[in-house]
Scaffold this active site. Structure first.
Site, PDB file in Angstrom:
ATOM      1  CG  HIS A 185      -1.973   1.065   0.751  1.00 53.94           C
ATOM      2  ND1 HIS A 185      -2.234   1.985   1.381  1.00 53.94           N
ATOM      3  CD2 HIS A 185      -3.032   0.888   0.302  1.00 53.94           C
ATOM      4  CE1 HIS A 185      -3.181   2.889   1.108  1.00 53.94           C
ATOM      5  NE2 HIS A 185      -3.853   1.872   0.337  1.00 53.94           N
ATOM      6  N   PRO A 186       0.551   2.220  -0.896  1.00 54.91           N
ATOM      7  CG  PRO A 186      -0.067   3.361  -2.793  1.00 54.91           C
ATOM      8  CD  PRO A 186      -0.524   2.282  -1.920  1.00 54.91           C
ATOM      9  CB  CYS A 187      -0.894   5.474   2.643  1.00 52.53           C
ATOM     10  SG  CYS A 187      -0.298   3.860   3.876  1.00 52.53           S
ATOM     11  CE  LYS A 188       2.773   6.099   7.719  1.00 51.52           C
ATOM     12  NZ  LYS A 188       1.253   6.143   7.524  1.00 51.52           N
TER      13      LYS A 188
END
Lengths: 319, 369
Positions: free
Chosen positions: B276-279
């Protein structure tokens, strides 16, 4: 002299293929079990270095992938193999199908095209039979990569050695550039001085008209990473050459091409070279080539995509 | 619930504007143009990566039609991530890696700390298979030995067993199809074990070793404005991996948290594991900052050694260095000028970062070549 052994193809089916088959089955084929043309690809054998132990590890065989039902981009050193899929409607049909007859008929057609029509494009044809259990997202499948088994067997003169024993670095670099430009799965090589030329294998007569036998060699894109075992495509290539040019093919110099780039720094050419002898000149050799399953037996494989396709199971994964 | 969430993401993705302004040094985010530029650089430098079109109906209009996402296939994965649990003793094993051109004067700027260097795989043996527990199935049909027992009993629900003939019925199909084929090289049938024994690696020299392989895709995530990584795995017998099996190859800090199974955006039905690319943006920003400082230092030093009269340009060029495209032009025109890290390098750095999340999947081809 040792018997020449070949490393069989190993199939790898991408999940996208099963998705596409499911779509075709539901929207186009329905109950029809006609043959579907597909294209698979294989590329040169790869090895990687284990970073923890520093050892070279061979990476399977150039995997045959049934990727797309039609078309596909072509890169150099990646060979497209034509094939057909026969999908059965029920598991009983799949089990009871006369696979021997299916295979023999398929091989027969290949041999006709190879010998009567001098068509090398069928040399890496394959057959795939499937049964798709769409409700359970399970796919039973079985590949066959027909190969003509010569009787007497092919033998190897001494052993496979580095390509540099027969070609200079400069010649190999020329070969690399030519192969990168034309993308031939099989090719004839003609050495003249420091130069080399290549041609498609169906031009055997013209290309070698004035070439002494010691300057001739045949090459192929080799999916095997194993240093002493060439890949499966060589088998049909030898059968094809022997059947079409029986007088000049008792000894064949073979170059197994395994380099995607010209070596630089501390690396070496990975391609290998050897001289093979023998082969069958009379009649059609028997064909073999059903793929073995993970248990090492002749039998179908199963791809269970339920964990990746079943909506209810996917929902469980999501937190 | 998951489906609703995915719908929400799709809508959010649709509504978010396409990033136009280069922000890669300030925020770690990149524009689609920069994604393409960095992708072009990656495919040029490391030809194992290539551009793909994907499903035409899913094409994103802000990317070129033939450059929708990046893919590399057959990436090897030699052992499970659980065998790499980090301990204090490993700290000494860090070493600097360089991934610049051999002979490149500026190659020092690309140094990178690799942990676990030279670490033996002593933990990874049959006695310590490092199995991550499966997420319990709600229907109770979960088979405890699901992924140890191989395909035969893999995830076979109790209720599924008696309806359709499963694989156990079919191996009887072994028919007398072929006589013994003397010219076929004996291939080592990979045992059902999903964990590679350490001893297998020892004997690998000259033997064909079958390992897990992954297809790795990089897409552009419009909402987070970063690249996003997708994984499709195959086991030693080249059958697709199940989600629990894939999580074995994800470092324990990230499994079940940042790595999830989701619909691949360039296909209508395909599901794949994704980080997941949120960080991503904040991590990339830190990494880029650190590298950029080194790069600028290096370039300054070089430039000083060269011509002194260009001192003013240094500051000028630094101010404009945020513009990815201009950067490349400037780089061509004045090679010895100070411009910091170029955006072309973004994906190379990104892969280094991803390698820390999936430590045993050799996504980072930049060190092995």
């Amino acid at each position: 002299m040792p018997v020449l052994q070949f490393a069989s193809f190993a199939s790898l089916v991408q999940p996208t293929f099963w998705h596409e088959l499911t779509r075709l089955k539901l929207e186009v084929l329905r109950l029809s079990d006609d043959h579907i043309p597909v294209t698979a690809t294989y590329s040169v054998g790869k090895t990687i270095k284990d970073r923890n132990t520093g050892q070279e590890i061979e990476l399977g065989l150039g995997k045959s992938r049934a990727v797309r039902v039609a078309g596909g981009s072509q890169h150099a050193f990646i060979v497209g193999a034509p094939g057909i899929v026969k999908n059965f409607n029920t598991v009983e049909e799949f089990k009871d199908a006369d696979k021997k007859a299916l295979f023999n008929q398929f091989a027969e057609e290949m041999w006709e095209a190879m010998v009567k029509n001098n068509d090398p494009s069928v040399l890496n044809k394959f057959l795939l039979i499937t049964f798709a259990d769409l409700k359970k997202y399970k796919y039973h499948y079985w590949f066959a990569f027909p190969a003509f088994a010569a009787q007497p067997l092919w033998e190897i003169d001494s052993e496979w050695s580095s390509a540099t024993t027969a070609f200079t670095n400069a010649q190999l670099s020329i070969l690399h550039d030519k192969l990168a430009a034309q993308s031939l799965p099989y090719f004839l090589i003609r050495r003249s001085g420091s130069n080399v030329e290549i041609a498609s294998v169906d031009e055997y007569g013209d290309f070698y008209a004035d070439t002494p036998e010691e300057s001739r060699a045949v090459g192929f894109i080799d999916p095997s990473p194993h240093p002493s075992t060439p890949g499966w495509p060589l088998r049909n290539l030898l059968a094809y050459l022997r059947a079409n040019n029986p007088s000049t093919t008792r000894y064949i110099q073979v170059l197994c091409w395994r380099d995607t780039e010209i070596p630089h720094g501390g690396s070496h050419w990975k391609s290998t070279f050897g001289v093979v002898i023998g082969g069958q000149t009379q009649g059609k050799p028997n064909a073999v080539g059903w793929e073995k399953n993970p248990q090492g037996k002749l039998g179908p494989r199963l791809a269970d995509l339920a964990p990746m396709m079943d909506p209810s199971r996917l929902a469980d994964q999501a937190v | 619930m998951h489906a609703i969430q995915q719908q929400y993401w799709a809508v959010r993705d649709y509504l978010s504007p396409v990033l136009r302004e280069s922000k890669f040094k300030e925020h770690g985010r990149i524009t689609p143009e920069e994604f393409v530029a960095a992708g072009d650089f990656l495919t040029y430098k490391f030809p194992v990566w290539s551009w793909e079109k994907g499903d035409a109906s899913k094409a994103r209009e802000f990317l070129p039609a033939d450059k929708q996402y990046l893919v590399t296939r057959g990436v090897p994965c030699l052992r499970r991530a659980t065998s790499l649990a980090y301990t204090d003793a490993d700290e000494d094993a860090e070493r600097l890696l360089s991934f610049g051109d051999a002979g490149d004067v500026a190659s020092k700027e690309d140094e990178w700390v690799e942990t676990h260097a030279g670490r033996q795989s002593h933990l990874d043996s049959g006695a310590n298979p490092g199995v991550i527990d499966d997420i319990p199935d709600l229907d109770g049909g979960h088979d405890e030995d699901g992924f140890v027992g191989g395909v035969a009993n893999m995830s076979l629900g109790a209720d599924a067993a008696n309806e359709t003939p499963d694989l156990d019925d079919i191996p009887d199909m072994e028919e007398d199809l072929e006589e013994d084929d003397a010219a076929a090289a004996p291939s080592k049938p990979a045992a059902a074990a999903t964990v590679l024994e350490a001893s297998d690696i020892e004997v690998a020299k000259g033997n064909l070793l079958q390992v897990r392989t992954y297809d790795v895709m990089i897409t552009y995530d419009k909402y987070y404005q970063t690249p996003r990584i997708w994984l499709l795995g195959y086991d030693e017998n080249r059958t697709p991996l199940t989600p629990p099996q894939i999580f074995q190859d994800v470092s324990a800090d990230h499994a079940f948290k940042t790595v999830t199974i989701e619909g691949f955006p360039h296909s209508t039905s395909l599901q794949a594991a994704s980080v997941h690319p949120c960080k991503h943006a904040s991590v990339m920003k830190k990494v880029i900052e650190r590298m950029n400082a080194g790069v600028v230092e290096e370039q300054k030093a070089q430039r000083k050694a060269g011509a002194k009269d260009k001192d003013k340009k240094k500051w000028f060029s630094r101010r404009t260095s945020g513009q990815g495209k201009d950067d490349r032009v400037a780089a061509g025109a004045e090679e010895d000028d100070v411009e910091g890290m170029r955006v072309d390098f973004y994906l190379v750095v990104f892969l280094k970062f991803i390698a820390s999340i999936v430590p045993t999947i050799e996504v980072d081809s930049t060190t092995s070549m």
